[in-house]
Design a protein around this motif. Structure first.
Motif, PDB file in Angstrom:
ATOM      1  N   TRP A 155      -0.843 -19.782  21.165  1.00  0.00           N
ATOM      2  CA  TRP A 155      -1.242 -18.913  22.262  1.00  0.00           C
ATOM      3  C   TRP A 155      -2.146 -17.777  21.835  1.00  0.00           C
ATOM      4  O   TRP A 155      -3.063 -17.390  22.552  1.00  0.00           O
ATOM      5  CB  TRP A 155       0.001 -18.308  22.945  1.00  0.00           C
ATOM      6  CG  TRP A 155       0.822 -19.344  23.609  1.00  0.00           C
ATOM      7  CD1 TRP A 155       1.854 -20.033  23.063  1.00  0.00           C
ATOM      8  CD2 TRP A 155       0.650 -19.849  24.935  1.00  0.00           C
ATOM      9  NE1 TRP A 155       2.354 -20.944  23.956  1.00  0.00           N
ATOM     10  CE2 TRP A 155       1.635 -20.845  25.131  1.00  0.00           C
ATOM     11  CE3 TRP A 155      -0.230 -19.556  25.983  1.00  0.00           C
ATOM     12  CZ2 TRP A 155       1.758 -21.547  26.316  1.00  0.00           C
ATOM     13  CZ3 TRP A 155      -0.089 -20.245  27.172  1.00  0.00           C
ATOM     14  CH2 TRP A 155       0.892 -21.251  27.337  1.00  0.00           C
ATOM     15  N   CYS A 156      -1.862 -17.241  20.670  1.00  0.00           N
ATOM     16  CA  CYS A 156      -2.511 -15.974  20.328  1.00  0.00           C
ATOM     17  C   CYS A 156      -3.912 -16.216  19.796  1.00  0.00           C
ATOM     18  O   CYS A 156      -4.141 -17.140  19.021  1.00  0.00           O
ATOM     19  CB  CYS A 156      -1.675 -15.260  19.285  1.00  0.00           C
ATOM     20  SG  CYS A 156      -2.442 -13.754  18.728  1.00  0.00           S
ATOM     21  N   ARG A 157      -4.845 -15.358  20.186  1.00  0.00           N
ATOM     22  CA  ARG A 157      -6.228 -15.586  19.748  1.00  0.00           C
ATOM     23  C   ARG A 157      -6.411 -15.298  18.271  1.00  0.00           C
ATOM     24  O   ARG A 157      -7.417 -15.644  17.687  1.00  0.00           O
ATOM     25  CB  ARG A 157      -7.204 -14.755  20.594  1.00  0.00           C
ATOM     26  CG  ARG A 157      -7.002 -13.267  20.473  1.00  0.00           C
ATOM     27  CD  ARG A 157      -7.533 -12.537  21.716  1.00  0.00           C
ATOM     28  NE  ARG A 157      -6.978 -11.202  21.749  1.00  0.00           N
ATOM     29  CZ  ARG A 157      -7.679 -10.107  21.501  1.00  0.00           C
ATOM     30  NH1 ARG A 157      -8.958 -10.181  21.213  1.00  0.00           N
ATOM     31  NH2 ARG A 157      -7.090  -8.937  21.540  1.00  0.00           N
ATOM     32  N   THR A 191      10.129 -14.960  15.924  1.00  0.00           N
ATOM     33  CA  THR A 191       8.770 -15.487  15.769  1.00  0.00           C
ATOM     34  C   THR A 191       7.807 -14.787  16.719  1.00  0.00           C
ATOM     35  O   THR A 191       8.220 -14.123  17.672  1.00  0.00           O
ATOM     36  CB  THR A 191       8.713 -16.998  16.108  1.00  0.00           C
ATOM     37  OG1 THR A 191       8.978 -17.157  17.502  1.00  0.00           O
ATOM     38  CG2 THR A 191       9.714 -17.795  15.302  1.00  0.00           C
ATOM     39  N   CYS A 192       6.530 -14.937  16.437  1.00  0.00           N
ATOM     40  CA  CYS A 192       5.517 -14.557  17.423  1.00  0.00           C
ATOM     41  C   CYS A 192       4.943 -15.847  17.985  1.00  0.00           C
ATOM     42  O   CYS A 192       5.332 -16.938  17.575  1.00  0.00           O
ATOM     43  CB  CYS A 192       4.428 -13.709  16.781  1.00  0.00           C
ATOM     44  SG  CYS A 192       3.274 -14.690  15.816  1.00  0.00           S
ATOM     45  N   VAL A 193       3.979 -15.747  18.922  1.00  0.00           N
ATOM     46  CA  VAL A 193       3.523 -16.968  19.592  1.00  0.00           C
ATOM     47  C   VAL A 193       2.496 -17.745  18.775  1.00  0.00           C
ATOM     48  O   VAL A 193       2.194 -18.906  19.087  1.00  0.00           O
ATOM     49  CB  VAL A 193       2.987 -16.672  21.007  1.00  0.00           C
ATOM     50  CG1 VAL A 193       4.143 -16.250  21.884  1.00  0.00           C
ATOM     51  CG2 VAL A 193       1.918 -15.600  20.966  1.00  0.00           C
ATOM     52  N   GLY A 214       2.409 -15.054  12.952  1.00  0.00           N
ATOM     53  CA  GLY A 214       1.301 -16.004  12.920  1.00  0.00           C
ATOM     54  C   GLY A 214       0.046 -15.507  12.239  1.00  0.00           C
ATOM     55  O   GLY A 214      -0.880 -16.281  11.995  1.00  0.00           O
ATOM     56  N   CYS A 215      -0.007 -14.209  11.914  1.00  0.00           N
ATOM     57  CA  CYS A 215      -1.148 -13.675  11.178  1.00  0.00           C
ATOM     58  C   CYS A 215      -0.730 -12.323  10.610  1.00  0.00           C
ATOM     59  O   CYS A 215       0.343 -11.819  10.939  1.00  0.00           O
ATOM     60  CB  CYS A 215      -2.377 -13.532  12.088  1.00  0.00           C
ATOM     61  SG  CYS A 215      -2.388 -12.013  13.054  1.00  0.00           S
ATOM     62  N   PRO A 216      -1.525 -11.724   9.767  1.00  0.00           N
ATOM     63  CA  PRO A 216      -1.106 -10.465   9.141  1.00  0.00           C
ATOM     64  C   PRO A 216      -0.905  -9.296  10.115  1.00  0.00           C
ATOM     65  O   PRO A 216      -0.396  -8.254   9.724  1.00  0.00           O
ATOM     66  CB  PRO A 216      -2.236 -10.178   8.149  1.00  0.00           C
ATOM     67  CG  PRO A 216      -2.810 -11.522   7.835  1.00  0.00           C
ATOM     68  CD  PRO A 216      -2.737 -12.267   9.128  1.00  0.00           C
ATOM     69  N   ARG A 217      -1.265  -9.453  11.400  1.00  0.00           N
ATOM     70  CA  ARG A 217      -0.951  -8.376  12.349  1.00  0.00           C
ATOM     71  C   ARG A 217       0.555  -8.252  12.513  1.00  0.00           C
ATOM     72  O   ARG A 217       1.062  -7.255  12.980  1.00  0.00           O
ATOM     73  CB  ARG A 217      -1.629  -8.646  13.686  1.00  0.00           C
ATOM     74  CG  ARG A 217      -3.103  -8.327  13.629  1.00  0.00           C
ATOM     75  CD  ARG A 217      -3.848  -8.853  14.855  1.00  0.00           C
ATOM     76  NE  ARG A 217      -5.287  -8.786  14.619  1.00  0.00           N
ATOM     77  CZ  ARG A 217      -5.957  -9.632  13.848  1.00  0.00           C
ATOM     78  NH1 ARG A 217      -5.309 -10.628  13.272  1.00  0.00           N
ATOM     79  NH2 ARG A 217      -7.247  -9.486  13.657  1.00  0.00           N
ATOM     80  N   ASN A 218       1.248  -9.329  12.213  1.00  0.00           N
ATOM     81  CA  ASN A 218       2.682  -9.270  11.979  1.00  0.00           C
ATOM     82  C   ASN A 218       3.509  -8.828  13.175  1.00  0.00           C
ATOM     83  O   ASN A 218       4.374  -7.961  13.066  1.00  0.00           O
ATOM     84  CB  ASN A 218       2.922  -8.348  10.763  1.00  0.00           C
ATOM     85  CG  ASN A 218       4.347  -8.450  10.238  1.00  0.00           C
ATOM     86  OD1 ASN A 218       5.086  -9.382  10.579  1.00  0.00           O
ATOM     87  ND2 ASN A 218       4.731  -7.503   9.422  1.00  0.00           N
ATOM     88  N   CYS A 219       3.251  -9.414  14.334  1.00  0.00           N
ATOM     89  CA  CYS A 219       3.990  -9.028  15.538  1.00  0.00           C
ATOM     90  C   CYS A 219       5.479  -9.344  15.466  1.00  0.00           C
ATOM     91  O   CYS A 219       6.275  -8.775  16.203  1.00  0.00           O
ATOM     92  CB  CYS A 219       3.371  -9.681  16.754  1.00  0.00           C
ATOM     93  SG  CYS A 219       1.685  -9.137  17.004  1.00  0.00           S
ATOM     94  N   ALA A 220       5.878 -10.267  14.609  1.00  0.00           N
ATOM     95  CA  ALA A 220       7.303 -10.588  14.499  1.00  0.00           C
ATOM     96  C   ALA A 220       7.998  -9.690  13.473  1.00  0.00           C
ATOM     97  O   ALA A 220       9.182  -9.878  13.174  1.00  0.00           O
ATOM     98  CB  ALA A 220       7.496 -12.055  14.125  1.00  0.00           C
TER      99      ALA A 220
HETATM  100  S1  SF4 Z   1       1.295 -11.851  14.411  1.00  0.00           S
HETATM  101 FE1  SF4 Z   1      -0.812 -12.474  14.649  1.00  0.00          FE
HETATM  102  S2  SF4 Z   1      -0.590 -14.529  15.510  1.00  0.00           S
HETATM  103 FE2  SF4 Z   1       1.357 -13.551  15.835  1.00  0.00          FE
HETATM  104  S3  SF4 Z   1       1.208 -12.669  17.886  1.00  0.00           S
HETATM  105 FE3  SF4 Z   1       0.640 -11.077  16.396  1.00  0.00          FE
HETATM  106  S4  SF4 Z   1      -1.553 -11.187  16.313  1.00  0.00           S
HETATM  107 FE4  SF4 Z   1      -0.877 -13.084  17.205  1.00  0.00          FE
END
Ligand code: SF4
Ligand SMILES: Cc1cc2nc3c(=O)[nH]c(=O)nc-3n(C[C@H](O)[C@H](O)[C@H](O)COP(=O)(O)OP(=O)(O)OC[C@H]3O[C@@H](n4cnc5c(N)ncnc54)[C@H](O)[C@@H]3O)c2cc1C
Ligand code: SF4
Ligand code: FES
Lengths: 111, 816
Positions: free
Chosen positions: B645-647, B639-641, B679-685
């Motif tokens: 946490w993440c803006r 997962t990502c945060v 948590g968003c399309p930036r897709n850190c996970a």
């Molecule tokens: S995927 Fe989006 S919500 Fe998750 S850490 Fe990355 S930027 Fe933040």
């Protein structure tokens, strides 16, 4: 060379289609029990890259090494199929369920 | 202007007609269909495999709901038309819906014949025609009591075999001296009876039913000779009658069926009829091949091409009972002007008979070995003079021209116009040319483009051989690729048969499916163990000796025979207490390497096997359970945060990931299963290269699947968007269960998805809520048995033998 017989336990200590290992001065020895209740002993050391054969899957009178799937005959110690290699077989006997293996006495003396 | 086309009945014949019509003349008609059965068009032929459990209803749907929407068709499900008003050109349903038409097509099929004996209306007396009948039989079969099938023809025997495989005690009553006498001669009928009896089904021939007895519900059948046969279920399968009542009331010309000309036109210029209810040249039909021919003709006429004309052809009969091979075609009664050639092999249970007239084949009966059916059919159709090969004819095509050929050569030798698929009238040339022209590589594609083997499926083998011929080595037919050297069967067949035959242990599978080795090998045993765990979660006892070492000792073997241990960190989240415990364990057991994995976990490497239970005991003190980093099962949810946490976060991705992982841990899957939630399309996970991934967006959760980042690299496909976390969980779990039930062992989700088709998966998981909920429920059920922490079990003594040497011997006395 002289042989020395050592009791190692009972046949039920090994799961059907399974194996246990025995520590000896000659190194680890694998003791195998097949579906048909036969027992075999071979060195627990794959001729390929030394994988622990006792950890493999036992089928028919063979075991498949857990590391790279060589199939080793429990009767002859030879690799089956396209692979070439052999592990040492160890004499084993089953007297009313009590198992013994034979070790080389020379090595024992040296220990 | 578009005309209004109304169709009464939504069976296989009008369904095929519409396919042709939309291809030839899209948009010509505004189509409305009324169907007395409350469902879409499905493959009626395949009801028997549904009854026996070899197929699901979903697998036999021909046109899903989406197809009707796509073509703008209004389908009234469960509406029976009760009146046709020919002057006002309207039809009216039993629910009071009235619709006007420019063109009307009647396709009401047949109704099963009910023998007029006392007791025929008792509860427990049913016929065999539609899905409702199958469901009634399945319900009755749960009792495992006695069933009687009246009628020893195709339908009756398929019903009997299905009921028997569902555990019922079945008796077949047949009025004639031998079974299937219309399609088989007495010799083949005898062999068939033996095979049916070997399945535990009792057969009574020359049995005349006098009455069905019972008080309110069926209790038994009384025969002419006074015998009473007890039964709680009676299936009448004694024949069908074209369903003509409606047409008759409307004043159309009727004989046995609704009389139509060679263009499917009835006596009313605006009304056509086709399917089993239609009669051409005094003939009515009960097999799909001629009905499909009617569909082709009707579609041509509707599209304005009036040249098409119905041609009669003989259709071979095959019985769809697994393990019984029979083929019958044409005319095989004796006669002075006829000769016959017979081949029998009693030990192999083979009987073949060709009936010849003037050196031409006019009839064929094959029992036990039917692979030459297509060839004989071709010789018959072309009226080939066989005098040249008369001596060897009966041995089949392979024996012509000297030495026996392999089956592949036999198919290669078939002429281009030889019929391969009897149901759909597809010839060899059509299949091979379509494969080449459209670049087809899979059986499903060939089915989609040519319809070959898409109805009853009995020509699948031939179609696959043609694919191999056409594509060479690039095609490896799924059905022909055996699981391993121990069997000829492929994974899919084995999975199907495990369910169909109710096999619940590895020895049972090996015995029933005729394994060639006594106890399998390291390829098939783990696969079988998985299939059984998956299919019978409550009944099957997991066979540890058939699991790879990692799953047997719940750690990962390393090259030197030591193990690595990965505790579960839900969603990749940890805390000071957990980290402290890990640090202490590392010190205490002198663990040589601590490493962070790609799945957001901590890996402890180089642990001696004997130490494993002690390591787990210490880890367990801090609440750790096994991370199952070794399992063909749920591994990690990364997962990502997220919004905590993440803006940029749109949803609580960490929370969802943890929730999914807590729901799904412990489950076994065909291959490893790795998930991620971003948590968003930036897709850190990195959710878009996972087996299943979630990308959170403002409007909900976009579910992805079928990604890969191993030997292959592949971005995920989108399954669909759902609004709530609950829905996301339900969809993910249902998808996992579908994969668990269908994939081959060691087949990752992206390979399975490619094989099954993304659309099919979306249809079952996104569009079909009932199916999704059923998958979800099955998963939840199996989790009851799977969610046990294997580490704590072993800390408390399970499988002790795995972790200790059996003995230590031979060291000198002193040293000991
Ligand atoms: S995927 Fe989006 S919500 Fe998750 S850490 Fe990355 S930027 Fe933040
Ligand atoms: C168990 C089984 C096994 C079979 N196996 C084979 C096989 O192996 N090979 C083969 O070639 N054939 C086989 N058949 C036969 C084949 O399925 C039929 O020939 C074919 O489905 C007939 O198609 P149809 O469109 O004419 O009629 P159907 O498929 O019967 O459709 C007629 C539909 O019209 C509806 N209807 C009837 N009256 C009304 C009304 N007044 N208003 C609205 N709707 C109405 C009915 O509910 C029904 O859904 C099998 C049949 C069964 C039952
Ligand atoms: S990438 Fe290869 S070498 Fe590295 S851990 Fe995986 S299998 Fe082993
Ligand atoms: S070490 Fe046994 S197969 Fe490689």
């Amino acid at each position: 060379m002289d042989m020395n017989w050592h009791q190692i336990g009972r046949i039920e200590d090994i799961p059907l289609r399974g194996a246990r290992c025995v520590s000896t001065p000659q190194g680890k020895i694998g003791v195998f029990r097949t579906a048909e209740n036969e027992v075999f002993a071979i060195e627990d050391h794959c001729p390929h890259k030394g994988g622990p054969l006792t950890q493999g899957i036992v089928h028919g009178k063979a075991v498949t090494c857990p590391l790279h799937n060589w199939v080793i005959s429990l009767e002859t110690g030879k690799a089956l199929g396209a692979d070439a290699g052999v592990v040492k077989t160890i004499p084993i006997r089953n007297e009313n369920g009590v198992l013994s293996i034979a070790l080389e006495s020379l090595l024992m003396a040296a220990e | 202007m578009t005309e209004k086309l109304v169709i009464i009945g939504n069976g296989m014949a009008p369904g095929r007609m519409l396919e042709h019509l939309f291809e030839k003349a899209p948009g010509t008609y505004q189509v409305t269909i009324f169907n007395a059965e409350p469902r879409v068009n499905y493959d009626r032929i395949m009801l028997s495999p549904v009854l026996s459990g070899e197929k699901d209803y979903e697998e036999i749907i021909i046109h899903g709901d989406g197809w009707y929407i796509k073509h703008g068709i209004t389908l009234y499900k469960g509406h029976k038309i009760v009146e046709i008003d020919r002057t006002r050109k309207t039809v009216t349903s039993d629910h009071g819906v009235t619709e006007s038409y420019d063109r009307l097509v009647i396709a009401t099929g047949s109704v099963p014949f009910i023998i007029p004996v006392p007791g025929k209306d008792l509860r427990g007396v049913i016929t065999y025609r539609d899905l409702d009948d199958v469901q009634a039989m399945l319900l009755a079969a749960q009792s495992r009591e006695k069933a009687v099938v009246i009628g020893g023809g195709l339908l009756g025997l398929e019903a009997a075999a299905g009921l028997a495989s569902r555990g019922m005690d079945v008796t077949v009553l047949h009025v004639m001296p031998t079974l299937m006498e219309r399609q088989l001669d007495p010799a083949a009928g005898y062999l068939l009876q033996k095979a049916v009896e070997e399945r535990g089904i009792k057969v009574i021939c020359k049995a005349n039913t006098k009455a069905i007895v019972g008080d309110g519900k069926v209790e038994g059948i009384e025969l002419d000779d006074g015998r009473i046969i007890p039964a709680t279920l009676v299936v009448m399968a004694v024949g069908i009658r074209p369903s003509v009542g409606l047409a008759k009331d409307a004043g159309l010309a009727i004989n046995r069926g609704i009389v139509v000309d060679h263009g499917m036109q009835t006596s009313d210029g605006s009304i056509m009829a086709l399917g089993e209810c239609a009669e051409v040249d005094g003939q009515v039909y009960g097999l799909v091949a001629p009905l499909y021919e009617m569909a082709r003709v009707a579609a041509s006429h509707l599209s304005g091409d009036r040249s098409a004309s119905f041609v009669h052809s003989d259709t071979p009969t095959k019985l769809k009972v697994t393990g019984i091979e029979l083929f019958s075609l044409g005319d095989f009664t004796d006669g002075d002007d006829r000769e016959e050639i017979v081949l029998r092999d009693a030990s192999a249970g083979i009987y073949k008979r060709l009936v010849l007239k003037e050196n031409r084949i006019i009839g064929t009966v094959l029992y036990g070995e039917t692979s030459d059916g297509a060839w004989f059919n071709d010789l018959k159709k072309k009226a080939t003079d066989i005098s040249e090969m008369r001596e060897t004819l009966i041995f089949g095509q392979a024996y012509q021209g000297g030495s026996p050929l392999d089956p592949m050569a036999a198919v290669a030798a078939l002429p281009d116009d030889a019929e391969i698929c009897g149901c759909n009238g597809v010839c060899k040339g059509k299949i091979t040319s379509t494969i080449t022209a459209k670049g087809l590589t899979s059986l499903d594609e060939v089915r989609a483009h040519t319809k070959a083997s898409a109805s009853c499926g009995s020509c699948t083998g031939l179609v696959e051989q043609l694919m191999t011929l056409t594509l060479g080595d690039t095609y490896s037919p799924a059905a022909v690729q055996p699981m391993c050297g121990c069997t000829e069967l492929g994974h899919d067949d084995v999975r199907r048969l495990i369910k169909a035959k109710g096999l619940k242990a590895i020895p049972a599978v090996m015995q029933e499916l005729e394994w060639k080795t006594s106890c399998g090998c390291a390829k098939c045993r783990p696969a079988l163990n998985y299939y059984l765990v998956c299919d019978w979660p409550d009944e099957y006892a997991d066979d540890y000796q058939s699991r790879f070492i990692n799953e047997r000792v719940h750690a990962n073997i390393q090259k030197d025979g030591t193990y690595s241990v990965v505790p579960r960190m839900w969603g990749g989240v940890t805390n000071a207490n957990e980290l402290r415990t890990i640090a202490d364990v590392v010190d205490k057991f002198e663990i040589p390497l601590v490493k962070v994995t790609g799945g957001q976990r901590i890996d402890l490497l180089g642990i001696e096997k004997e130490d494993l239970p002690a390591v787990w005991a210490d880890l367990g003190q801090a609440g750790f359970v096994s991370g199952q980093a070794y399992a063909k099962g749920l591994r990690t949810v990364k997962t990502c945060v997220g919004s905590n946490w993440c803006r940029f976060g749109t949803q609580d991705s960490t929370g969802l990931g943890i929730r999914i992982e807590k729901f799904m841990w412990g489950s076994w899957t065909p291959a490893k299963l790795k998930l991620a939630v971003s948590g968003c399309p930036r897709n850190c996970a990195e959710a878009t290269c996972k087996d299943i991934g979630v990308i959170c967006v403002d409007s909900g959760f976009e579910i992805h699947f079928a990604g890969a980042a191993g030997l292959d690299i592949k971005g995920t496909e989108v399954l669909g968007l759902v609004r709530t976390e609950d829905e996301a969980l339900e969809h993910i779990v249902a998808l996992t269960q579908m994969y668990r039930e269908q994939a081959r062992y060691l087949e990752r989700i992206y390979k399975w998805a490619k094989r099954i088709g993304l659309d099919e998966i979306r249809r079952q998981i996104m569009d079909d809520a009932d199916k999704r909920k059923a998958y979800y429920a099955s998963f939840v059920f199996s989790q009851k048995f799977a969610q046990v922490d294997p580490w704590s079990e072993r800390v408390s003594g399970k499988d002790k033998h795995e972790f200790k040497p059996m003995a230590t011997v031979g060291f000198s006395q002193a040293a000991e």
